[in-house]
Motif scaffolding. Structure first.
Motif, short mmCIF file in Angstrom:
data_model
loop_
_atom_site.label_atom_id
_atom_site.label_comp_id
_atom_site.label_asym_id
_atom_site.label_seq_id
_atom_site.Cartn_x
_atom_site.Cartn_y
_atom_site.Cartn_z
N UNK A 250 -14.33 -24.98 10.70
CA UNK A 250 -12.88 -24.74 9.94
C UNK A 250 -11.99 -25.56 10.36
N UNK A 251 -10.68 -25.80 9.45
CA UNK A 251 -9.73 -26.79 9.63
C UNK A 251 -8.66 -26.20 10.40
N UNK A 252 -8.39 -24.96 10.12
CA UNK A 252 -7.13 -24.54 10.76
C UNK A 252 -7.36 -23.11 11.80
N UNK A 253 -8.31 -22.47 11.24
CA UNK A 253 -8.68 -21.30 12.26
C UNK A 253 -8.93 -21.24 13.47
N UNK A 254 -9.98 -22.48 13.94
CA UNK A 254 -10.25 -22.71 15.27
C UNK A 254 -9.07 -23.19 16.21
N UNK A 255 -8.16 -23.76 15.53
CA UNK A 255 -7.24 -24.61 16.17
C UNK A 255 -6.33 -23.19 16.75
N UNK A 256 -6.42 -22.09 16.50
CA UNK A 256 -5.82 -20.88 16.79
C UNK A 256 -6.15 -20.67 18.24
N UNK A 257 -7.45 -20.67 18.48
CA UNK A 257 -7.96 -20.35 19.77
C UNK A 257 -7.40 -21.20 20.74
N UNK A 258 -6.97 -20.66 22.06
CA UNK A 258 -6.62 -21.28 23.31
C UNK A 258 -8.00 -21.84 23.79
N UNK A 259 -7.76 -22.98 24.61
CA UNK A 259 -9.14 -23.28 25.42
C UNK A 259 -9.18 -22.40 26.47
N UNK A 260 -10.43 -21.93 26.99
CA UNK A 260 -10.97 -21.12 27.84
C UNK A 260 -10.47 -19.67 27.63
N UNK A 261 -10.37 -19.40 26.53
CA UNK A 261 -9.60 -17.80 25.95
C UNK A 261 -11.00 -16.95 26.16
N UNK A 262 -10.76 -15.96 26.94
CA UNK A 262 -11.90 -14.82 26.85
C UNK A 262 -11.98 -14.03 25.49
N UNK A 263 -13.27 -13.61 25.03
CA UNK A 263 -13.36 -13.13 23.74
C UNK A 263 -14.43 -11.97 24.08
N UNK A 264 -14.18 -11.05 22.79
CA UNK A 264 -15.22 -10.02 22.79
C UNK A 264 -16.53 -10.26 22.45
N UNK A 265 -17.53 -9.26 22.25
CA UNK A 265 -18.72 -9.55 21.44
C UNK A 265 -18.50 -9.61 20.10
N UNK A 266 -19.37 -10.10 19.44
CA UNK A 266 -19.24 -10.16 18.00
C UNK A 266 -19.42 -8.80 17.46
N UNK A 267 -18.54 -8.38 16.38
CA UNK A 267 -18.67 -7.01 15.92
C UNK A 267 -18.74 -7.05 14.30
N UNK A 268 -19.94 -6.55 13.74
CA UNK A 268 -20.48 -6.61 12.49
C UNK A 268 -19.59 -5.34 11.81
N UNK A 269 -18.97 -5.55 10.75
CA UNK A 269 -18.36 -4.52 9.89
C UNK A 269 -18.60 -4.42 8.70
N UNK A 270 -18.76 -3.37 8.04
CA UNK A 270 -19.03 -3.13 6.45
C UNK A 270 -17.54 -3.32 5.68
N UNK A 271 -17.48 -4.10 4.62
CA UNK A 271 -16.30 -4.62 4.17
C UNK A 271 -16.41 -4.49 2.59
N UNK A 272 -17.45 -3.89 2.03
CA UNK A 272 -17.64 -3.99 0.60
C UNK A 272 -16.38 -3.04 -0.33
N UNK A 273 -16.61 -3.42 -1.56
CA UNK A 273 -15.52 -2.60 -2.26
C UNK A 273 -16.51 -1.59 -2.87
#
Length: 370
Positions: A250-273
């Motif tokens: 990504x061009x912009x999204x990844x830049x929002x993450x500070x280095x060494x920031x801790x994060x949660x496990x990936x979460x899959x969510x249904x988002x259909x219309x």
């Protein structure tokens, strides 16, 4: 015997209960909720548009909402349809600014405001059967292994996309796509120091879908990738490594993450219309995502629940006063709203032509032709 039983203690369920109590404080209302009163489950949906303020005022919870001190949002940014970053500032909105929420705190706020109005809650309770007699509904529910028999003159399905009650009635769901979101939450505090990152909401497209990110209260950041379920499986996006590899493109999204920031496990969510073939029936109606659910790109999920809860309350009171025409009016409103949403969604996705030959975007161009 309750006048109204609402299945689901989310935004739609609580807002409907509050709206009913505002019009008739003597109504006996209960909410049945599978989760606990603590409501610590991280739900996705953190953005509130400025016009939500009007709905909080109608419900009489505006001052209490402001007291929560949620993070103000002054606009949204997007990279959609071109490589340029475009910002839509709320300064042009007559309603002022919007908000980025801590969903756990917001959901508890809605439950607390509902309890203040004398609504009874059955937490950690699920309904397994629903039988309509000539005068009421008989609901068979379980709190763990303890069986409960709950009766009500009217039932509201506010159970989200699962539409648990209407499913028991054999009502079909019409699904327009297979959109899912893979989300991760980041803590932007490192060594007890909060790092400054550009605040607000950002969406950014790529060949297989689009990125969503938003700054949240308590120095949190949420990042999600929206794509179709089969594409997510092919890209193995539940995997930490695959998610990060895609994020780094990504061009912009990844830049929002500070280095060494801790994060949660990936979460899959249904988002259909999706929407129900019928949103009302004899002494019942569906509200919120149970009635119809929108693509997250609209950022209107919570707002729609707040708005539709008002219309739902009018229909319910009409029915309890032996005026069933209110249910037909409500169903028409839900159908019209969903039709308008589909038109807007099609136009918005059509703005992104750079990837029109890729499967994700091609599917949405096909929707345009049908």
């Amino acid at each position: 015997m309750f006048d109204v039983v609402i299945i689901g203690a989310g935004v739609a369920g609580c807002a409907t209960a509050i709206a009913l109590k505002n019009q008739n404080k003597h109504l006996k209302i209960a909410i049945i909720e599978r989760g606990s009163s603590e409501n610590t489950i991280r739900r996705i949906g953190e953005t509130l548009p400025p016009q939500a303020s009007k709905q909080f005022q109608k419900l009489g919870i505006w001052e209490a909402f402001l007291a929560c001190n949620f993070l103000s949002s002054y606009g949204t940014s997007s990279v959609w349809g071109s490589s340029e970053l475009y910002t839509n500032e709320y300064i042009y909105s007559p309603f002022g600014y919007g908000w980025n929420l801590d969903r756990c705190v917001f959901d508890r706020f809605m439950i607390n405001e509902t309890q203040k109005r004398g609504v009874h809650f059955f937490f950690k309770t699920s309904c397994t059967t629903a039988f309509k007699t000539t005068s009421d509904w008989q609901l068979t529910c379980f709190e763990n292994t303890n069986k409960k028999q709950i009766s009500a003159r009217f039932v509201v399905d506010a159970s989200g996309k699962k539409a648990a009650f209407t499913n028991l009635q054999g009502i079909s769901k019409i699904t327009n796509d297979t959109l899912v979101g893979i989300y991760r939450f980041y803590d932007t505090i490192i060594n007890h120091k909060a790092l400054s990152i550009e605040k607000g909401t950002l969406v950014e497209t790529n060949p297989n879908g689009w990125w969503y990110s938003a700054t949240l209260p308590n120095n949190k950041l949420v990042i999600g990738y929206m794509t179709d379920a089969d594409i997510a499986a092919k890209l193995n996006l539940k995997s930490k490594a695959s998610f990060e590899n895609l994020l780094n493109t990504s061009v912009y999204t990844a830049k929002r993450i500070p280095e060494q920031a801790s994060y949660s496990e990936n979460q899959l969510v249904a988002a259909q219309s999706q929407y129900l073939t019928n949103t009302t029936g004899e002494a019942w109606l569906a509200v919120g995502d149970a009635a119809s659910s929108y693509d997250p790109i609209s950022s209107m999920g919570i707002y729609k629940s707040l708005v539709m809860s008002q219309f739902a309350s009018f229909a319910i009171l009409d029915y309890l006063n032996n005026e069933p025409v209110g249910l037909r009016k409500y169903e028409h409103i839900v159908q019209q709203d969903y039709s308008q949403y589909e038109t807007k969604k099609t136009k918005y996705y059509a703005q992104e032509q750079r990837y029109k030959e890729n499967t994700f975007w091609k599917r949405r161009q096909k929707q345009k032709l049908t």
